[in-house]
Design a protein around this motif. Structure first.
Motif, mmCIF file in Angstrom:
data_model
loop_
_atom_site.group_PDB
_atom_site.id
_atom_site.type_symbol
_atom_site.label_atom_id
_atom_site.label_comp_id
_atom_site.label_asym_id
_atom_site.label_seq_id
_atom_site.Cartn_x
_atom_site.Cartn_y
_atom_site.Cartn_z
ATOM 1 N N UNK A 122 47.041 50.382 21.788
ATOM 2 C CA UNK A 122 46.282 51.134 20.789
ATOM 3 C C UNK A 122 45.010 50.436 20.328
ATOM 4 N N UNK A 123 44.839 49.174 20.703
ATOM 5 C CA UNK A 123 43.648 48.435 20.299
ATOM 6 C C UNK A 123 43.249 47.475 21.416
ATOM 7 N N UNK A 124 42.419 47.938 22.358
ATOM 8 C CA UNK A 124 42.055 47.110 23.512
ATOM 9 C C UNK A 124 41.168 45.923 23.180
ATOM 10 N N UNK A 125 40.834 45.721 21.879
ATOM 11 C CA UNK A 125 40.105 44.511 21.496
ATOM 12 C C UNK A 125 41.064 43.356 21.218
ATOM 13 N N UNK A 126 42.354 43.656 21.112
ATOM 14 C CA UNK A 126 43.346 42.619 20.801
ATOM 15 C C UNK A 126 44.029 42.166 22.090
ATOM 16 N N UNK A 127 43.807 40.922 22.442
ATOM 17 C CA UNK A 127 44.277 40.380 23.714
ATOM 18 C C UNK A 127 45.656 39.757 23.554
ATOM 19 N N UNK A 128 46.556 40.104 24.479
ATOM 20 C CA UNK A 128 47.913 39.577 24.484
ATOM 21 C C UNK A 128 48.070 38.479 25.527
ATOM 22 N N UNK A 129 47.357 38.630 26.615
ATOM 23 C CA UNK A 129 47.523 37.699 27.738
ATOM 24 C C UNK A 129 46.200 37.598 28.489
ATOM 25 N N UNK A 130 45.851 36.386 28.878
ATOM 26 C CA UNK A 130 44.574 36.146 29.548
ATOM 27 C C UNK A 130 44.834 35.519 30.912
ATOM 28 N N UNK A 131 44.524 36.278 31.976
ATOM 29 C CA UNK A 131 44.751 35.824 33.347
ATOM 30 C C UNK A 131 43.448 35.235 33.874
ATOM 31 N N UNK A 132 43.341 33.922 33.796
ATOM 32 C CA UNK A 132 42.178 33.222 34.314
ATOM 33 C C UNK A 132 42.456 32.818 35.752
ATOM 34 N N UNK A 133 41.665 33.311 36.662
ATOM 35 C CA UNK A 133 41.886 33.030 38.066
ATOM 36 C C UNK A 133 41.174 31.741 38.473
ATOM 37 N N UNK A 134 40.977 31.550 39.752
ATOM 38 C CA UNK A 134 40.314 30.353 40.266
ATOM 39 C C UNK A 134 39.788 30.634 41.665
ATOM 40 N N UNK A 135 38.954 29.733 42.161
ATOM 41 C CA UNK A 135 38.447 29.874 43.522
ATOM 42 C C UNK A 135 39.586 29.738 44.523
ATOM 43 N N UNK A 136 39.495 30.515 45.578
ATOM 44 C CA UNK A 136 40.587 30.568 46.557
ATOM 45 C C UNK A 136 40.515 29.432 47.566
ATOM 46 N N UNK A 137 41.696 28.919 47.910
ATOM 47 C CA UNK A 137 41.872 28.065 49.080
ATOM 48 C C UNK A 137 43.233 28.416 49.679
ATOM 49 N N UNK A 138 43.378 28.380 50.989
ATOM 50 C CA UNK A 138 44.579 28.886 51.666
ATOM 51 C C UNK A 138 45.895 28.319 51.144
ATOM 52 N N UNK A 139 45.916 27.068 50.720
ATOM 53 C CA UNK A 139 47.164 26.458 50.255
ATOM 54 C C UNK A 139 47.723 27.137 49.007
ATOM 55 N N UNK A 140 46.877 27.861 48.283
ATOM 56 C CA UNK A 140 47.337 28.520 47.064
ATOM 57 C C UNK A 140 48.345 29.620 47.341
ATOM 58 N N UNK A 141 48.265 30.258 48.510
ATOM 59 C CA UNK A 141 49.169 31.368 48.806
ATOM 60 C C UNK A 141 50.625 30.919 48.805
ATOM 61 N N UNK A 142 50.895 29.724 49.303
ATOM 62 C CA UNK A 142 52.269 29.221 49.330
ATOM 63 C C UNK A 142 52.782 28.887 47.935
ATOM 64 N N UNK A 143 51.862 28.792 46.966
ATOM 65 C CA UNK A 143 52.241 28.563 45.576
ATOM 66 C C UNK A 143 52.386 29.883 44.812
ATOM 67 N N UNK A 144 52.357 30.986 45.561
ATOM 68 C CA UNK A 144 52.501 32.290 44.919
ATOM 69 C C UNK A 144 51.242 32.795 44.247
ATOM 70 N N UNK A 145 50.099 32.146 44.506
ATOM 71 C CA UNK A 145 48.848 32.537 43.866
ATOM 72 C C UNK A 145 48.373 33.899 44.351
ATOM 73 N N UNK A 146 47.796 34.632 43.440
ATOM 74 C CA UNK A 146 47.067 35.848 43.790
ATOM 75 C C UNK A 146 46.007 36.066 42.718
ATOM 76 N N UNK A 147 44.886 36.687 43.066
ATOM 77 C CA UNK A 147 43.897 37.037 42.047
ATOM 78 C C UNK A 147 44.365 38.277 41.302
#
Length: 253
Positions: A122-147
């Motif tokens: 009801x109020x999209x100005x109020x943030x509950x969770x912030x998903x900060x991503x990162x630059x990709x490198x192949x090893x991240x996939x095995x850590x369950x990473x996704x953008x």
């Protein structure tokens, strides 16, 4: 460079108008706006018709769920780049697409993504969770990473090369697609450290225990199919989400 923005909707009359306005208020001039509705029974179609002059392509018909609707939108699209804005979501700023296009060009990239905020319904100005991503490198996939999937902008030709969303996945088709995309070293990816999308909370994957278990099962299946990881990757994937609930208190929009 034309950007196709696809909005999939079904009985989302309470939030759809704000999503539509978020697209049509963008400063970037070359946008193809596509709305795919699953034959809604609420006021959804009335709202779409109200803004029909700003919507380049529209269809309202029964579908097999959100991934089927997104696939339809991809098939309908004609732009150089494809991005999504779901009916519950908002672009963070009126200049978001313009900024993303500039970063895409400057980095000569095929794929670009950024950060995501989960906000109150009801109020999209109020943030509950912030998903900060990162630059990709192949090893991240095995850590369950996704953008954050809603922040992805992808050259449309890539869908022709690796396929779109696999409807055999009920909840994790986006993760399966991301594994296919980022496992392919031919595509140049770039990360822009800015919030792209604000997503209202209440997504399907975390709606209840049944869906959480199904999501976990499908994540493992996608990892194995794409030879990108195993059950430990899913464990790390879930653990990595915990810091997202510690919000950095960015000034509200």
């Amino acid at each position: 460079m034309t950007i196709s923005i696809i909005t999939a909707t079904y009985n989302a009359g309470k939030t759809l108008e704000s999503a539509i306005l978020s697209v049509i208020n963008q400063t970037y001039p070359h946008i193809e706006f596509i709305v795919v509705d699953g034959k809604s029974s609420d006021e959804t179609v009335d709202i779409i018709n109200q803004y029909r002059p700003f919507i380049h392509q529209f269809v309202s018909e029964p579908d097999k769920g959100i991934y089927d609707a997104l696939n339809k939108g991809i098939q309908m699209s004609t732009g150089d780049i494809v991005g999504f804005l779901h009916a519950d979501d908002l672009f963070d700023d009126d200049t978001t697409i313009e900024t993303m296009v500039g970063a895409l060009k400057n980095n000569n990239a095929d794929v670009i993504y950024g950060d995501l905020e989960y906000v109150q319904v009801n109020d999209p100005t109020k943030v509950i969770r912030y998903w900060q991503s990162k630059s990709f490198k192949p090893s991240l996939l095995k850590m369950g990473w996704m953008p954050p999937h809603p922040t992805l902008f992808i050259k449309r030709q890539i869908y022709n090369e690796i396929g779109s969303f696999n409807l055999n996945y009920k909840i994790a088709a986006d993760y399966d697609f991301i594994l296919r995309l980022f496992s392919n070293s031919k595509y140049r990816t770039t990360y822009t450290p800015m919030v792209i999308t604000r997503m209202r909370v209440g997504g399907t994957s975390n709606k209840n225990i049944k869906n959480i278990l199904l999501k976990t099962k499908e994540d493992i299946r996608a990892l194995r199919k794409n030879k990108a990881g195993n059950i430990f990757s899913v464990i790390w994937k879930n653990i990595s989400k915990l810091p997202q609930f510690i919000y950095n208190n960015r000034s509200p929009k």
